[in-house]
Design an enzyme around this catalytic site. Structure first.
Site, PDB file in Angstrom:
ATOM      1  N   GLU A 193      62.740 -26.750  26.088  1.00  0.00           N
ATOM      2  CA  GLU A 193      61.526 -27.576  26.038  1.00  0.00           C
ATOM      3  C   GLU A 193      61.902 -29.046  26.026  1.00  0.00           C
ATOM      4  O   GLU A 193      62.917 -29.433  25.441  1.00  0.00           O
ATOM      5  CB  GLU A 193      60.732 -27.271  24.761  1.00  0.00           C
ATOM      6  N   ASP A 194      61.068 -29.858  26.634  1.00  0.00           N
ATOM      7  CA  ASP A 194      61.302 -31.304  26.569  1.00  0.00           C
ATOM      8  C   ASP A 194      60.898 -31.872  25.221  1.00  0.00           C
ATOM      9  O   ASP A 194      61.618 -32.686  24.649  1.00  0.00           O
ATOM     10  CB  ASP A 194      60.570 -32.026  27.711  1.00  0.00           C
ATOM     11  N   ASP A 210      56.020 -30.777  19.570  1.00  0.00           N
ATOM     12  CA  ASP A 210      55.010 -31.661  18.992  1.00  0.00           C
ATOM     13  C   ASP A 210      54.376 -30.920  17.807  1.00  0.00           C
ATOM     14  O   ASP A 210      54.958 -30.864  16.718  1.00  0.00           O
ATOM     15  CB  ASP A 210      54.019 -31.991  20.113  1.00  0.00           C
ATOM     16  N   PHE A 256      53.467 -42.044  22.229  1.00  0.00           N
ATOM     17  CA  PHE A 256      53.340 -41.383  23.536  1.00  0.00           C
ATOM     18  C   PHE A 256      54.546 -41.750  24.385  1.00  0.00           C
ATOM     19  O   PHE A 256      54.755 -42.917  24.707  1.00  0.00           O
ATOM     20  CB  PHE A 256      52.051 -41.800  24.227  1.00  0.00           C
ATOM     21  N   ARG A 285      57.665 -38.744  35.276  1.00  0.00           N
ATOM     22  CA  ARG A 285      58.623 -37.679  34.926  1.00  0.00           C
ATOM     23  C   ARG A 285      60.025 -37.990  35.433  1.00  0.00           C
ATOM     24  O   ARG A 285      61.010 -37.535  34.862  1.00  0.00           O
ATOM     25  CB  ARG A 285      58.181 -36.341  35.536  1.00  0.00           C
TER      26      ARG A 285
HETATM   27  C1  PRP Z   1      54.414 -30.374  26.316  1.00  0.00           C
HETATM   28  C2  PRP Z   1      55.785 -29.772  26.099  1.00  0.00           C
HETATM   29  C3  PRP Z   1      55.482 -28.513  25.360  1.00  0.00           C
HETATM   30  C4  PRP Z   1      54.227 -28.836  24.604  1.00  0.00           C
HETATM   31  C5  PRP Z   1      54.582 -29.071  23.178  1.00  0.00           C
HETATM   32  O1  PRP Z   1      53.864 -29.817  27.453  1.00  0.00           O
HETATM   33  O2  PRP Z   1      56.455 -29.551  27.303  1.00  0.00           O
HETATM   34  O3  PRP Z   1      55.297 -27.428  26.237  1.00  0.00           O
HETATM   35  O4  PRP Z   1      53.665 -30.025  25.170  1.00  0.00           O
HETATM   36  O5  PRP Z   1      53.427 -29.352  22.437  1.00  0.00           O
HETATM   37  P1  PRP Z   1      53.090 -28.591  21.075  1.00  0.00           P
HETATM   38  O6  PRP Z   1      54.340 -28.526  20.265  1.00  0.00           O
HETATM   39  O7  PRP Z   1      52.040 -29.478  20.460  1.00  0.00           O
HETATM   40  O8  PRP Z   1      52.538 -27.253  21.415  1.00  0.00           O
HETATM   41  P2  PRP Z   1      52.593 -30.439  28.210  1.00  0.00           P
HETATM   42  O9  PRP Z   1      51.368 -29.714  27.786  1.00  0.00           O
HETATM   43  O10 PRP Z   1      52.581 -31.924  28.023  1.00  0.00           O
HETATM   44  O11 PRP Z   1      52.818 -30.042  29.710  1.00  0.00           O
HETATM   45  P3  PRP Z   1      53.957 -30.523  30.740  1.00  0.00           P
HETATM   46  O12 PRP Z   1      55.279 -30.014  30.211  1.00  0.00           O
HETATM   47  O13 PRP Z   1      53.575 -29.870  32.010  1.00  0.00           O
HETATM   48  O14 PRP Z   1      53.925 -32.019  30.802  1.00  0.00           O
END
Ligand code: PRP
Length: 190
Positions: free
Chosen positions: A99-100, A103, A153, A166
């Site tokens: 995961e990137d 949160d 952010f 990205r």
């Molecule tokens: C981001 C990230 C995780 C998620 C984490 O994805 O890549 O999948 O949010 O958030 P959380 O811990 O609050 O659940 P995002 O929805 O931004 O989609 P993306 O990776 O396509 O940008």
């Protein structure tokens, strides 16, 4: 008319590269010659996964899945939904979720429950960025993490703002032009 957003570098690419190498060394030691199956969560993890995979001194296979959260006010809600599933079974594999950003932790919690039901040999997770102060699922901890960051952010190195940024090499904070400040290490949005 709102001020055009600007970018302030939070984590420069060189620091990311060093950290990714260190994480890869740790994972390579932990699995000691066993193959690992990386699962990148689209779309944000694509760049981190590509760099991490190439630093691992292990046999690596790669797959991707996509999930979405419903009813987000700002970023996250309690509802996670599978958008795109894996291409193949993970039964008996050493799976590492990539995961990137972590949160609230709700996405990783959902992924862990979903993937554990498919009987992998082991299941771990690696996240580049950890916004620990935002956690709503306190029991969710990544096995490997790159940087703990504040609740700001961020974009770049896979993370986007409305689909943009990205591709940036650094992790940057997105901020209005008026707040960037002349002394901040900032860059005009490409
Ligand atoms: C981001 C990230 C995780 C998620 C984490 O994805 O890549 O999948 O949010 O958030 P959380 O811990 O609050 O659940 P995002 O929805 O931004 O989609 P993306 O990776 O396509 O940008």
């Amino acid at each position: 008319m709102p001020a055009a957003p600007r970018l302030k570098i939070l984590i420069p690419h060189a620091a990311i590269r060093r950290r990714v190498r260190a994480i890869a060394r740790r994972i390579s030691l932990d699995f000691r010659g066993q193959p690992v199956h990386l699962i990148g969560i689209l779309s944000g993890a694509c760049i981190f996964l590509a760099d991490l995979a190439r630093e691992l001194e292990l046999e690596v296979s790669i797959d991707f899945m996509a999930v979405a959260s419903y009813g987000r006010s700002g970023k996250s809600s309690g509802q996670v939904r599978l958008i795109q599933d894996l291409g193949s079974s993970i039964e008996g594999l050493n799976v590492i979720i990539v995961e990137d950003v972590l949160d609230t932790g709700l996405t990783l919690d959902y992924l862990r429950r979903t993937l554990l039901a498919r009987r992998p040999k082991s299941l771990r997770s690696v996240v580049l960025l950890d916004k620990r102060s935002r956690r709503l699922a306190p029991e969710v901890h990544p096995d490997y993490a790159g940087f703990e960051i504040p609740d700001q952010f961020v974009v770049g190195y896979g993370l986007d703002w409305a689909g943009r940024f990205r591709h940036l090499r650094d992790v940057c904070v997105l901020l209005p032009a008026s707040r960037a400040g002349r002394r901040a290490r900032s860059a005009t949005i490409p």
